[in-house]
Structure formats: C-alpha cells, structure tokens
Design an enzyme around this catalytic site. Sequence first.
Site, mmCIF file in Angstrom:
data_model
loop_
_atom_site.group_PDB
_atom_site.id
_atom_site.type_symbol
_atom_site.label_atom_id
_atom_site.label_comp_id
_atom_site.label_asym_id
_atom_site.label_seq_id
_atom_site.Cartn_x
_atom_site.Cartn_y
_atom_site.Cartn_z
ATOM 1 N N ASP A 80 0.844 -1.197 0.000
ATOM 2 C CA ASP A 80 0.000 0.000 0.000
ATOM 3 C C ASP A 80 0.878 1.245 0.000
ATOM 4 O OD1 ASP A 80 -2.229 1.613 0.062
ATOM 5 O OD2 ASP A 80 -2.763 1.185 2.147
ATOM 6 N N LYS A 81 0.210 2.392 -0.153
ATOM 7 C CA LYS A 81 0.883 3.690 -0.100
ATOM 8 C C LYS A 81 0.130 4.583 0.867
ATOM 9 C CE LYS A 81 -0.335 7.574 -1.516
ATOM 10 N NZ LYS A 81 -0.943 8.720 -2.087
ATOM 11 N N HIS A 82 0.852 5.458 1.543
ATOM 12 C CA HIS A 82 0.171 6.461 2.380
ATOM 13 C C HIS A 82 0.836 7.809 2.154
ATOM 14 C CE1 HIS A 82 -2.111 8.067 5.737
ATOM 15 N NE2 HIS A 82 -1.023 8.765 6.004
ATOM 16 N N SER A 83 0.008 8.846 2.033
ATOM 17 C CA SER A 83 0.563 10.197 1.926
ATOM 18 C C SER A 83 0.200 10.964 3.183
ATOM 19 C CB SER A 83 -0.032 10.881 0.699
ATOM 20 O OG SER A 83 -0.004 12.283 0.873
ATOM 21 N N THR A 120 -8.728 10.906 -0.087
ATOM 22 C CA THR A 120 -9.036 10.010 -1.211
ATOM 23 C C THR A 120 -10.511 9.591 -1.224
ATOM 24 O OG1 THR A 120 -6.779 9.229 -1.218
ATOM 25 C CG2 THR A 120 -8.393 7.768 -2.213
ATOM 26 N N ARG A 168 -6.983 14.788 19.447
ATOM 27 C CA ARG A 168 -5.812 15.575 19.019
ATOM 28 C C ARG A 168 -6.239 16.742 18.159
ATOM 29 N NH1 ARG A 168 -2.707 11.579 15.796
ATOM 30 N NH2 ARG A 168 -1.234 13.251 15.457
ATOM 31 N N SER A 183 -0.262 6.929 14.649
ATOM 32 C CA SER A 183 -1.595 7.030 14.071
ATOM 33 C C SER A 183 -1.620 6.441 12.648
ATOM 34 C CB SER A 183 -1.994 8.514 14.058
ATOM 35 O OG SER A 183 -3.092 8.738 13.236
ATOM 36 N N LYS A 187 -3.107 2.197 11.366
ATOM 37 C CA LYS A 187 -4.125 1.853 10.354
ATOM 38 C C LYS A 187 -3.508 1.028 9.228
ATOM 39 C CE LYS A 187 -4.843 6.233 10.423
ATOM 40 N NZ LYS A 187 -5.165 7.607 10.706
ATOM 41 N N LYS A 188 -2.331 1.433 8.803
ATOM 42 C CA LYS A 188 -1.730 0.748 7.648
ATOM 43 C C LYS A 188 -1.310 -0.677 8.013
ATOM 44 C CE LYS A 188 -2.690 3.527 4.819
ATOM 45 N NZ LYS A 188 -3.317 3.298 3.520
HETATM 46 N N1 URA Z 1 -2.775 11.352 9.235
HETATM 47 C C1 URA Z 1 -3.114 10.424 10.166
HETATM 48 O O1 URA Z 1 -3.719 9.401 9.844
HETATM 49 N N2 URA Z 1 -2.777 10.641 11.434
HETATM 50 C C2 URA Z 1 -2.105 11.740 11.841
HETATM 51 O O2 URA Z 1 -1.804 11.855 13.009
HETATM 52 C C3 URA Z 1 -1.751 12.715 10.878
HETATM 53 C C4 URA Z 1 -2.102 12.487 9.562
#
Ligand code: URA
Length: 438
Positions: A80-83, A120, A168, A183, A187-188
């Site tokens: 996967d990719k995360h930005s 997204t 937060r 964080s 999830k990833k």
């Molecule tokens: N994206 C996230 O999922 N968590 C953060 O804390 C900041 C950006």
Amino acid sequence: MIPSRIIEKKREGGELGTEELKTIFGGFLDGEVPDYQMAALLMAIHYQGMGPGELNTLLDLMIHSGAVLDLSHLPGPRVDKHSTGGVGDKTSLILAPLAAELGLYVPMMSGRGLGHTAGTLDKLEAIPGFRTMLSLDEFRSVLEDVGVAMMGQTQEIAPLDRRLYALRDATATVPSIPLIAASILSKKLAEGIQGLILDVKCGSGSFLPESERTRELAVTMTTLANGRGVRTAALLTGMDAPLGRAVGNGLETREALECLAGKGPQDLADLSAALTGEMLFLGGLAETPGEGTRRARQALGEGRGISRMARLVERQGGDPRVVTDPSLIPSAPEQDVITADIAGFVKEVRPVPLGYGVVEMGGGRRRMSDEVDPRVGFLLAVRPGERVEKGDPLGEVHAANPDGLDRGRRVLREAVVLDSEAPPPPPPLIRERVPALG
Ligand code: URA
C-alpha cells in the site's frame, strides 16, 4: 496505577513503561480515563516526545485495539501507499489500479479531507454511486477479484486511533512526530500488508513544513514499520504548490482518470509512476525502485490502469463509464476564468489558500460530519516559474452558486502570486528517498 501520576511522569520527560501505557491508553479506550486526562497526556507527549520503546508499545496498543486483516491467502504481494496529505494530491486514484495491473494486491484504506488537505475517499465519492464504506468481508472480496479495493477506515480498524485523532484535532496536538507515526502506521499495519511506501510531504502546503521534522517523521515511520517486518520506504516530496492542475474533489478525480489514460500533467504522472515503482520494488516485483518506476511510467503512458479502475469502480457500485469519460462526473453550475492583471512571472501558487478555498466554497469539511460538494474547486492554468502576459488565464473557479464564485475568485487571486522577476527554478518534486531500512 494512577493516571495523573503517569501524566506527571511524561510531563517531566520520563519514559513510560508498558504497564503505564496500557493503563492509560487502554483505560481511555474503555472509557475509564476521561478525555481531559488523555488531552493532558497528549500535550505532554507533544512537548516531551517518546522514546523508541514507548512508541513501539503505543503502536502495538493502537494496532491491536481493533481487527488486523489476514490476507496471507492472496497469491501476490500486498503493498500500500500512504501520503501525509497535500493539496491536489490525487496519486492514490492512479497508482492503486496501476499497481494492481502490474501484479500487486493493494488493500487501501484511506481517509477524508480535514483542514486544507483533501482525502481520497471524498475524491472517489465524486464518482456517481461509488461506495467507500464497505464491510471488511466486501473489502476482502473486491480485493480478491480486482487486486485492489479502496475503502474508509471502519470502526473495526484501529479504534484507539480514531478516538485519539478526534481528541488531538480538538486539542492542537496533531503535529507531534510520535503521535502522527503511531496514528498512520496503526491503520496501515492493520491492513495485513507486506510493503508500504510513504509519501511524506514537505513545504508550505504540508502538515510539518520544516524539512528537518519531515525527515524525522519519515525515518521514525520507516524504522517502526521495517522493525515489524513490513518493508517500508519513504519519499520526501515537495508540497509548495498543488500537485497537478486540479484542486477540489470532482475536478481532481477527473484529472486522475485523465492521467490514468496517459494524459495527465507531468508532475502528477511522474510522482504516481515513482510511487508505483517503489511499491513494485517493496513487493519484490522489481529489482530496483528505478526499474519499477520505468515499468510504471510505461504502463501509465499506455493507459494500462484504465480497465482495472473500471472494474474497481463497477465492483464498488460506481458508474464505470466515468473511467473512460471523466466528463460524466458532475460539474459545477458557476464557472469563471481569472486572468492576470499584470504581466510577470508566477512566483508562487500557494496550496494552503487554495485548499481552504475549496472548504469555504463547500467542497471540504470544517468538521467531520459536514457534507462536501464534489463539484467545486479550481483548475489552475499556471505553474510556478511560468511567464504570463496581462490578460492570460491564471485558472478557473468552479462554484456551486454566485457567492461561492466570488469567494473563489478572491482565493485564486490571492493564491497565484505574480512578480516582475523570474523566480529561481523550483526544487525537484522528489527531494529525498528514505530507504527500506531507515
Ligand atoms: N494522518 C493520520 O492518519 N494521522 C495523523 O496523526 C496525521 C495524519
């Protein structure tokens, strides 16, 4: 263990042990530790940071607060990719089907836009009928059939992150490197992936504008994820101007589909190919990131991700005709072209005002419960460094009503800064690569 003593220890810069972290974060999830105590702890972490051991334990608690997918039955690598979020960043819509076409499985769980950055999920929902809220069973089934599935984070995945993130957001404790790292990775890593490419944005339009902190975030995340056996690298990429020309959900989705057909703007195509290339490398389908990028660029130029995207859209309830005819995505009723009132050079195209401009026109959220209008946004006609003459177009505003059009006009004029002197050439889009072993 008494929560206030744990908060005090962190406030004074102490390192929290496993039992202390379990007591306070577990208690928060169970409702025994109230929001005000957790808010105080988050602020203490914001100022004092976390050591590697503490961060690892927090990440564990966050991942295992919910379900962890087991996708080991799939016959190909799962990457996967995360930005970290930017303006005009629609690469996920391009690279997810492209990477699947090139042999990877892409189980992508994405977020919605908040602040000046878009998400997204909102872009996908600009496609009529497209469903992003799937059950985990549906998600698995789309992934098995199409090689890619795209959905929102469910209640079942990392619920501790969900609760912490909301707190937060309300207590000004988002920009903390350990909290962001835990964080994102919670999830990833719950997606059951084997590889992950992180697109960590730097520059004025990013979450952490200072480049040193961006690098630290990238190194923290790659170290943590690789330590857990997920091959993870990061690209530090510029976010001083929007990526591509479109800003606003529906306009961005159209641009992403055009790019998938080989007709996208150069910066968007280049970054999408580079990220796909990294995914191929991390998944073991390319010898080097460079080789992966060459294959991805060629496949993108040949429009090879298109049919995969059409299958994904159809499987998730959307109208697949939009993939070959993006003009079927609904467009805004009010549109206007803004022109330069002097001749000069484009010094800046500022991402933050454009991102907030979309929110003000109804295309983004002030709070998570807001509805978004996918039709509104901007189509930019210029990029930093370009020369314009008086009367040349700077861009288009797309709005839902005359009021929105007026706001949009003001925003576009403020965001595009003209100057009589030519600015220095912009730095490369990909600033640095943080490799898979930190
Ligand atoms: N994206 C996230 O999922 N968590 C953060 O804390 C900041 C950006």
